[in-house]
Design a protein around this motif. Sequence first.
Motif, short mmCIF file in Angstrom:
data_model
loop_
_atom_site.label_atom_id
_atom_site.label_comp_id
_atom_site.label_asym_id
_atom_site.label_seq_id
_atom_site.Cartn_x
_atom_site.Cartn_y
_atom_site.Cartn_z
N UNK A 58 0.87 -1.18 0.00
CA UNK A 58 0.00 0.00 0.00
C UNK A 58 0.90 1.23 0.00
N UNK A 59 0.63 2.17 -0.89
CA UNK A 59 1.44 3.39 -0.97
C UNK A 59 0.48 4.58 -0.99
N UNK A 60 0.78 5.60 -0.18
CA UNK A 60 -0.06 6.81 -0.16
C UNK A 60 0.04 7.51 -1.52
N UNK A 61 -1.08 8.06 -1.97
CA UNK A 61 -1.08 8.70 -3.30
C UNK A 61 -0.17 9.92 -3.35
N UNK A 62 0.11 10.51 -2.17
CA UNK A 62 1.01 11.69 -2.17
C UNK A 62 2.46 11.33 -1.80
N UNK A 63 2.77 10.04 -1.75
CA UNK A 63 4.17 9.63 -1.52
C UNK A 63 4.97 9.91 -2.79
N UNK A 64 6.19 10.47 -2.69
CA UNK A 64 6.96 10.76 -3.92
C UNK A 64 7.20 9.53 -4.79
N UNK A 65 7.23 8.32 -4.23
CA UNK A 65 7.45 7.18 -5.14
C UNK A 65 6.16 6.69 -5.80
N UNK A 66 5.05 7.33 -5.49
CA UNK A 66 3.78 6.89 -6.08
C UNK A 66 3.62 7.48 -7.48
N UNK A 67 4.35 6.91 -8.44
CA UNK A 67 4.27 7.38 -9.83
C UNK A 67 3.44 6.37 -10.63
N UNK A 68 2.93 6.80 -11.77
CA UNK A 68 1.98 5.96 -12.50
C UNK A 68 2.46 5.67 -13.92
N UNK A 69 1.68 4.83 -14.62
CA UNK A 69 2.04 4.45 -15.99
C UNK A 69 3.32 3.63 -15.97
N UNK A 70 4.16 3.85 -16.97
CA UNK A 70 5.39 3.04 -17.06
C UNK A 70 6.56 3.66 -16.29
N UNK A 71 6.28 4.73 -15.54
CA UNK A 71 7.39 5.38 -14.81
C UNK A 71 7.98 4.49 -13.71
N UNK A 72 9.23 4.70 -13.43
CA UNK A 72 9.91 4.10 -12.27
C UNK A 72 10.18 5.21 -11.27
N UNK A 73 10.29 4.86 -9.98
CA UNK A 73 10.67 5.84 -8.96
C UNK A 73 11.48 5.13 -7.90
N UNK A 74 12.59 5.73 -7.51
CA UNK A 74 13.43 5.10 -6.50
C UNK A 74 13.72 6.12 -5.40
N UNK A 75 13.47 5.71 -4.14
CA UNK A 75 13.81 6.55 -3.00
C UNK A 75 15.05 5.96 -2.35
N UNK A 76 16.11 6.77 -2.30
CA UNK A 76 17.32 6.37 -1.59
C UNK A 76 17.27 7.03 -0.22
N UNK A 77 17.72 6.32 0.81
CA UNK A 77 17.86 6.97 2.12
C UNK A 77 19.34 6.98 2.49
N UNK A 78 19.92 8.17 2.51
CA UNK A 78 21.34 8.34 2.81
C UNK A 78 21.51 8.75 4.27
N UNK A 79 22.65 8.35 4.88
CA UNK A 79 22.89 8.68 6.29
C UNK A 79 22.84 10.19 6.51
N UNK A 80 23.50 10.98 5.68
CA UNK A 80 23.56 12.42 5.92
C UNK A 80 22.49 13.17 5.10
N UNK A 81 22.39 12.85 3.84
CA UNK A 81 21.44 13.57 2.98
C UNK A 81 19.99 13.30 3.35
N UNK A 82 19.71 12.09 3.84
CA UNK A 82 18.32 11.71 4.09
C UNK A 82 17.71 11.14 2.82
N UNK A 83 16.42 11.39 2.63
CA UNK A 83 15.71 10.75 1.52
C UNK A 83 15.82 11.56 0.23
N UNK A 84 16.10 10.83 -0.83
CA UNK A 84 16.18 11.45 -2.16
C UNK A 84 15.44 10.53 -3.13
N UNK A 85 14.44 11.11 -3.82
CA UNK A 85 13.65 10.29 -4.75
C UNK A 85 13.91 10.73 -6.18
N UNK A 86 14.09 9.77 -7.04
CA UNK A 86 14.35 10.08 -8.44
C UNK A 86 13.35 9.30 -9.31
N UNK A 87 12.82 10.00 -10.30
CA UNK A 87 11.71 9.45 -11.10
C UNK A 87 12.06 9.54 -12.59
#
Length: 327
Positions: free
Chosen positions: A269-298
């Motif tokens: 289950x993913x919230x519709x407003x979560x940054x990784x909640x992308x649709x269609x053929x898109x991919x989304x990856x959330x990295x969690x870094x020790x210092x930077x924190x969360x970074x999502x790329x789509x």
Amino acid sequence: MLRCIIVGYGFLGKRLARLLASGAIGDIKLVGVASSKGYIYKEYGLMPGDLPDDLRFLSILKPSPASELIDKRITDLLVELTPTNIRDGEPGLTHIRLALEQGIDVVTANKGPIALAYEELMGLAEKSGAMLLHEATVGGGIPLISLKNRCLAADELLSIKGILNGTTNYILSRMHFEEMTLELALREAQMLGIAERDPTLDLEGVDTALKLVILANSLMNAGKRLSDVKIMGITRITSEAIAAAKGSGMTIKLIGIADEEGLRVAPKLVRLNDPICVHGTLNAVSFNFRILGRLTIIGEGAGESTVSALLNDIYEVVKARSRSNRI
Ligand SMILES: NC(=O)c1ccc[n+]([C@@H]2O[C@H](COP(=O)([O-])OP(=O)(O)OC[C@H]3O[C@@H](n4cnc5c(N)ncnc54)[C@H](OP(=O)(O)O)[C@@H]3O)[C@@H](O)[C@H]2O)c1
């Protein structure tokens, strides 16, 4: 000039060959191209006019295996683009081994050899001083591997969470927005060329698991195998389950996770407003870094965009080799 050969002349191989033959990257000369039918080779470089859709009708086609072309000692860079085989990585694994053993740099989009034999291949590359780059194996053109290795090399990657398979994401999106059944959404995806005729690896989560293993091993030094991943696909997801999720501001997505608890793939289950909640053929990856924190790329996780990842890896090889005066 770096002499380059492309092994695998299908969707990606043809597009890349034509770009390289038209001089998309200076300092690269495309000298050979191989398919399962044989190979063509021109010492002074192939031109776009030498690259028809089907190599079989060319008089210069040599009906010999690609390994012969790799073994000719006429190449500095192999781009390996044969089909992904998750059982034994072949024929790509043999092609990549052969190149690395001779100190030939390798760029590949082929998930099989990288997921099954990453440590061995990296060991070979280190021993011979060759480079092995595989950005295109995961996330199409999205720069996931170079993002960590070049922009965030000093930070520690703690976890990876994402949607890594465009086919299942398309199906789940159609189920969410159009209230389709899985069977109907799959049939539509197959008609549009988004799903393979045999979609088993995608639907059962194996393609996502392969990509997760590649990311975890290359970005987190996880030393994992495909058999270490707990995998559940989307085949049992019903329209009713999606409707219930939708009712509470959520949806269901096929998610791959790599963290301190290990590697797993499952519908979540993913919230519709979560940054990784992308649709269609898109991919989304959330990295969690020790210092930077969360970074999502789509971005688009497959198709034409993958050629961009291949070109960038080739460019990296050219840059590194010109620095070490090997060009
Ligand atoms: N397409 C994408 O969007 C995408 C994205 C990321 C990663 N990838 C991966 O990238 C690789 C290439 O993908 P693709 O879509 O271009 O595949 P493709 O269209 O199926 O093309 C594969 C090519 O490999 C050739 N081949 C098969 N066995 C061979 C052998 N023993 N020696 C030499 N050539 C051989 C085939 O020859 P014939 O033409 O003679 O059959 C064909 O030209 C695959 O591993 C795929 O999983 C693809």
